[in-house]
Design a protein around this motif. Structure first.
Motif, short mmCIF file in Angstrom:
data_model
loop_
_atom_site.label_atom_id
_atom_site.label_comp_id
_atom_site.label_asym_id
_atom_site.label_seq_id
_atom_site.Cartn_x
_atom_site.Cartn_y
_atom_site.Cartn_z
N ALA A 228 0.87 -1.18 0.00
CA ALA A 228 0.00 0.00 0.00
C ALA A 228 0.90 1.23 0.00
O ALA A 228 1.90 1.28 0.72
N TYR A 229 0.54 2.23 -0.80
CA TYR A 229 1.36 3.43 -0.94
C TYR A 229 0.60 4.64 -0.44
O TYR A 229 -0.62 4.75 -0.61
N ALA A 230 1.31 5.56 0.20
CA ALA A 230 0.72 6.82 0.63
C ALA A 230 1.81 7.88 0.73
O ALA A 230 3.01 7.56 0.85
N THR A 231 1.38 9.13 0.71
CA THR A 231 2.29 10.26 0.87
C THR A 231 1.97 10.94 2.19
O THR A 231 0.81 11.22 2.48
N GLY A 232 3.00 11.21 2.98
CA GLY A 232 2.83 11.92 4.24
C GLY A 232 3.55 13.25 4.19
O GLY A 232 4.62 13.36 3.58
N ARG A 233 2.95 14.25 4.84
CA ARG A 233 3.56 15.58 4.84
C ARG A 233 3.55 16.17 6.24
O ARG A 233 2.60 15.98 6.99
N ARG A 234 4.61 16.92 6.54
CA ARG A 234 4.71 17.64 7.81
C ARG A 234 5.74 18.74 7.63
O ARG A 234 6.85 18.47 7.16
N LYS A 235 5.39 19.99 7.98
CA LYS A 235 6.24 21.15 7.76
C LYS A 235 6.70 21.17 6.30
O LYS A 235 5.86 21.20 5.40
N ASP A 236 8.00 21.14 6.04
CA ASP A 236 8.48 21.15 4.66
C ASP A 236 8.87 19.75 4.19
O ASP A 236 9.38 19.59 3.07
N ALA A 237 8.63 18.73 5.00
CA ALA A 237 9.04 17.37 4.66
C ALA A 237 7.92 16.63 3.94
O ALA A 237 6.75 16.77 4.28
N VAL A 238 8.30 15.83 2.94
CA VAL A 238 7.37 14.99 2.20
C VAL A 238 7.92 13.57 2.21
O VAL A 238 9.07 13.34 1.83
N ALA A 239 7.11 12.61 2.65
CA ALA A 239 7.53 11.21 2.72
C ALA A 239 6.67 10.36 1.80
O ALA A 239 5.45 10.47 1.82
N ARG A 240 7.33 9.55 0.99
CA ARG A 240 6.62 8.54 0.19
C ARG A 240 6.78 7.22 0.92
O ARG A 240 7.91 6.78 1.17
N TRP B 24 5.67 3.05 1.55
CA TRP B 24 5.09 1.79 1.10
C TRP B 24 5.03 0.86 2.31
O TRP B 24 6.00 0.71 3.04
N VAL B 25 3.87 0.22 2.50
CA VAL B 25 3.66 -0.70 3.63
C VAL B 25 3.29 -2.06 3.07
O VAL B 25 2.43 -2.16 2.18
N LYS B 26 3.94 -3.11 3.60
CA LYS B 26 3.61 -4.48 3.20
C LYS B 26 3.78 -5.39 4.41
O LYS B 26 4.51 -5.06 5.35
N PRO B 27 3.10 -6.53 4.43
CA PRO B 27 3.26 -7.45 5.56
C PRO B 27 4.70 -7.92 5.67
O PRO B 27 5.37 -8.15 4.66
N GLY B 28 5.16 -8.04 6.91
CA GLY B 28 6.55 -8.44 7.11
C GLY B 28 6.88 -8.61 8.58
O GLY B 28 6.03 -8.99 9.39
N THR B 29 8.13 -8.28 8.92
CA THR B 29 8.63 -8.52 10.27
C THR B 29 8.74 -7.26 11.11
O THR B 29 9.22 -7.31 12.23
N GLY B 30 8.34 -6.12 10.58
CA GLY B 30 8.40 -4.88 11.34
C GLY B 30 9.61 -4.03 11.05
O GLY B 30 9.93 -3.11 11.81
N LYS B 31 10.30 -4.30 9.94
CA LYS B 31 11.50 -3.53 9.59
C LYS B 31 11.08 -2.22 8.92
O LYS B 31 10.27 -2.20 8.00
N ILE B 32 11.64 -1.10 9.39
CA ILE B 32 11.35 0.21 8.83
C ILE B 32 12.62 0.76 8.19
O ILE B 32 13.64 0.92 8.88
N THR B 33 12.57 1.03 6.89
CA THR B 33 13.71 1.53 6.15
C THR B 33 13.40 2.94 5.67
O THR B 33 12.38 3.17 5.01
N VAL B 34 14.28 3.89 6.00
CA VAL B 34 14.10 5.28 5.61
C VAL B 34 15.28 5.69 4.74
O VAL B 34 16.42 5.64 5.20
#
Length: 181
Positions: A57-69, A71-81
């Motif tokens: 699943a894809y979504a765009t998040g925004r806060r102040k001047d930051a924009v984050a793209r 993607w979320v998928k089932p897995g083990t809980g690993k977050i990669t930035v």
């Protein structure tokens, strides 16, 4: 018989009384069968699951001047930035706590892998943008989670930004130091 109730104690007494069933009659004069129970309301979400060909699943998040793209998928809980692990990219524990708030509210810790790219702003704004993106993507993957995420206020974009600097001033509102002589 009068049904005028004047106080709360009268209402409490009325609530504790057993309800007498009144027999119903049909057109032929015989008793009609009991009324059918109310239809069962489906607990299916009003929205549909929105995923891509890779099952994300894809979504765009925004806060102040930051924009984050995000993607979320089932897995083990690993977050990669931005290609790095969240512990490396967001070194402060408070920023990692902000990101993981969504999974705490939905009780989905360690069930989804998150891959995101974030641009602009500082680390605090980027963490808020990632949180907003995870919230949006998680509700697209599991629409039933929309209610708790929305109740926590994670789907609302935080529109607070820095006020712009005005001319003739040191900052947005700060004046230059006054000198009498």
């Amino acid at each position: 018989m009068s049904d005028n109730r004047q106080s709360l104690s009268d209402l409490a007494a009325l609530a504790n009384q057993p309800v007498a069933a009144t027999p119903t009659t049909d057109a032929a004069g015989g008793e009609a069968p009991a009324a059918a129970p109310a239809p069962v309301v489906s607990t299916m979400p009003l929205r549909e699951q929105i995923i891509d060909k890779q099952g994300r699943a894809y979504a765009t998040g925004r806060r102040k001047d930051a924009v984050a793209r995000v993607w979320v998928k089932p897995g083990t809980g690993k977050i990669t930035v931005n290609g790095r692990d969240q512990e490396v990219y967001f070194a402060r524990p408070t920023l990692r706590l902000v990101i993981n708030q969504v999974f705490g509210v939905t009780e989905r810790e360690g069930q989804y892998d998150v891959i995101c790219t974030v641009k602009g702003g500082g680390l605090s704004g980027q963490a808020g943008a990632v949180k907003h993106g995870i919230s949006q993507a998680l509700t697209k993957y599991e629409p039933i989670l929309r209610a708790p995420v929305k109740a926590a206020g994670f789907l609302t974009r935080d529109s607070r930004t820095v006020e712009r600097k005005k001319y003739g001033r040191a900052k947005a509102r700060r004046s230059f130091q006054f000198s009498k002589r």
